[in-house]
Design an enzyme around this catalytic site. Structure first.
Site, short mmCIF file in Angstrom:
data_model
loop_
_atom_site.label_atom_id
_atom_site.label_comp_id
_atom_site.label_asym_id
_atom_site.label_seq_id
_atom_site.Cartn_x
_atom_site.Cartn_y
_atom_site.Cartn_z
N GLU A 443 -4.82 73.73 -81.51
CA GLU A 443 -3.42 73.75 -82.00
C GLU A 443 -2.86 75.16 -82.03
OE1 GLU A 443 -2.18 71.07 -81.81
OE2 GLU A 443 -3.98 69.86 -81.92
N GLY A 444 -3.21 75.95 -81.02
CA GLY A 444 -2.79 77.35 -80.96
C GLY A 444 -3.80 78.21 -81.68
#
Length: 598
Positions: A443-444
């Site tokens: 998620e980054g």
């Protein structure tokens, strides 16, 4: 074998005594009738589900993992997962915070976040199957057509179907501007989607009859880069007009990743071979629509590490009280035993208190952010909605990066408490370490979150939102500044709050001259900001505890809270001084290193 007890008392303290959520809900029409008793009753039952249904499957699910039948492209989840999911749906847990218009219970998001913290403590890999559905639900709820909402939202709300987010491709990670998946318009208004996606959590499984994939792809005439990305909903099985399932869509699992942790979750390589999909939102505006899901996921990932921090702490604490080894440096403590419990040793206490502080600080921040989301979605005053959204946007990268960094550190420390036994599978601690490691990556990555915080959320608006958080700190300082009992909690955040303005201005000025200066400082900067946020909430928690004690409350919970807050400010918060120094060291020592990295 590990054990788990839902931390209901601390959740209730944060929600009812610190944040006073019931008072906040009175201003939100959809939640005006939600009181403390309702919240407590729901979370008590949710804790039972987490501890009694999901938790017993954690080690066995990690050992067994998922299995792919390459001839059918079907995935079998570990034994018991499917049955546990059926109980989850039967109990109505999927619908907890969803819109009543689609069969949801309409409870505040803060209740859902607390429930999911317990689920992540119990079994992160299992919880990811229903957890990802919330992001898909939010995305379609915000950007879907009326037809898409009618088809998909009731099933996602009930939990009959699950959802995924299909972003990453083999040749690109976070840089989605490089993605190659194609979407060709068809005469009937649908699109034919072709491409390949990787690292798709819960991308294929046997727990539901359908999986709703949200897929990023490019139209034939799309601009290059991130401005040419559209979003499509591509179900595993096509859906007939009457809502029944039709033929199998051409989207399937081509392989499962062999991972360090979260073995019970199917991390799938997804092949899309001319699958039928429908567009979500506007052409070439897919990334903006997907950000609804991505931001929900980032809050969720922070919650995953919060859950792991709590369960790792609980088990390390129990072990430290039971395990005897050596004598205390200050004299024998357990005279009836051949050695003292290791909890008497200062460094063991330091490791335990680090995990406890990171759990309690993370819980306060998560609940605050969930309350901000409730206000952004439901407050009748547009100004309040806007300001709540701005504050949430500022804090989201801190939730994702700071809590997951802390969670991995805490899990590793808790493993260390066990000594050699922490390295052995049946104690459960090595799994918590392995599972916690992914949360810093997906998620980054946490570096991406740091760049987002400093570059976009702070320097991007000249620190306007940061100043608003600074006002919260300033109000607390003004309120308690003359209270000698609060000095040890107030003085550190007052000092750091003053320093943050100069620190931010300095980094921003350097970045204008050389953008690499922002990149070099960002990770350290986020940790400084994270400590400012945690410090603020620990000061608020100490404020409540001191008031209760002054009023004659003899519950040891409040003294324990003060002791944890004192530890946090004495042993963890001072990291900010080093971080600001290393951030100010600049980019030259990193970038002028061609010979060192030759």
């Amino acid at each position: 074998m590990p054990t788990y007890t839902p931390p209901l008392r601390d959740m209730q303290f944060v929600m009812h005594e610190v944040l006073k959520v019931s008072d906040e809900f009175k201003a939100l029409p959809p939640h005006a009738e939600v009181d403390a008793d309702t919240i407590n009753a729901v979370l008590e039952e949710g804790g039972k589900f987490a501890a009694e249904v999901a938790f017993p499957l954690n080690i066995s699910g990690d050992t067994e993992g998922c299995k792919l039948d390459k001839s059918t492209h079907e995935v079998t989840t570990p034994q018991g997962f499917k049955e546990a999911y059926a109980k989850y749906v039967e109990g109505g847990w999927a619908a907890l915070s969803c819109d009543p218009a689609y069969g949801g219970q309409g409870l505040p998001f803060v209740v859902n976040q607390c429930f999911y913290e317990m689920m992540n403590s119990a079994n992160q890999a299992w919880t990811m199957y229903p957890g990802l559905s919330h992001g898909a639900y939010e995305c379609l709820h915000a950007h879907g057509t009326e037809e898409q909402k009618k088809i998909y939202l009731p099933k996602l709300t009930s939990g009959e179907w699950t959802g995924t987010m299909c972003l990453t491709e083999p040749h690109c990670g976070t840089d989605l501007g490089l993605l190659r998946t194609k979407a060709e318009p068809q005469a009937d208004g649908t699109y034919k989607i072709t491409g390949a996606k990787i690292f798709i959590s819960a991308g294929e499984h046997d727990m539901t009859s359908n999986i709703v994939h949200l897929v990023l792809a490019r139209l034939p005439d799309a601009p290059v880069g991130s401005k040419g990305i559209s979003l499509f909903v591509v179900p595993k099985f096509k859906v007939n007009a009457d809502g029944s399932l039709g033929e199998r869509n051409a989207i399937y699992c081509g392989g499962l990743e062999h991972k360090m942790g979260i073995h019970g979750n199917a991390t799938a390589q997804i092949v899309i071979d001319g699958a039928t999909g429908t567009m979500v939102g506007q052409p070439n505006k897919g990334l903006a629509a997907m950000f609804v899901m991505m931001n929900a996921a980032r809050l969720g990932v922070g919650n995953q590490s919060l859950g792991l921090t709590e369960v790792a702490y609980q088990n390390a604490l129990a072990y430290a009280k039971d395990r005897i080894q050596m004598r205390s440096l200050s004299g024998t403590k357990a005279k009836d035993k051949p050695a003292d419990p290791i909890i008497v040793h200062p460094d063991v206490r330091k490791m335990l208190l680090t995990a406890k502080a990171y759990a309690e600080g993370g819980r306060a921040l998560q609940c605050f952010c969930a309350l901000l989301l409730d206000k952004e979605l439901s407050h009748p005053d547009e100004k309040v909605r806007k300001e709540s959204g701005e504050m949430l946007a500022l804090l989201t990268p801190i939730v994702k990066a700071f809590i997951t960094d802390n969670g991995y550190e805490a899990a590793t420390m808790c493993q260390q408490v066990f000594g050699g036994h922490g390295y052995i599978k049946e104690w459960g601690m090595e799994q918590y370490v392995r599972d916690a490691r992914i949360n810093m990556i997906y998620e980054g990555t946490n570096t991406i979150q740091s760049l987002d915080l400093l570059g976009r959320k702070i320097l991007g608006n000249n620190g306007a939102t940061l100043k608003k958080f600074g006002k919260l700190v300033g109000q607390l300082v003004e309120e308690e500044g003359v209270n000698e009992k609060m000095a040890e909690f107030i003085n550190p955040i007052a000092y750091l709050g003053d320093q943050m303005t100069k620190f931010t201005t300095e980094i921003g000025f350097r970045g204008m001259q050389n953008p690499d200066e922002v990149g070099a400082a960002a990770v350290d900067y986020l940790r400084v900001a994270g400590h400012l946020v945690f410090g603020y909430f620990f000061a608020r928690m100490a404020q409540v505890a001191l008031r209760e004690i002054a009023a004659g409350n003899t519950d040891p919970f409040y003294q324990a809270k003060l002791q944890t807050a004192r530890f946090y400010f004495a042993k963890l918060f001072p990291e900010t001084a080093t971080l600001m120094r290393t951030a100010r060291a600049g980019s030259k020592v990193l970038m002028d290193t061609d010979l060192a990295l030759a």
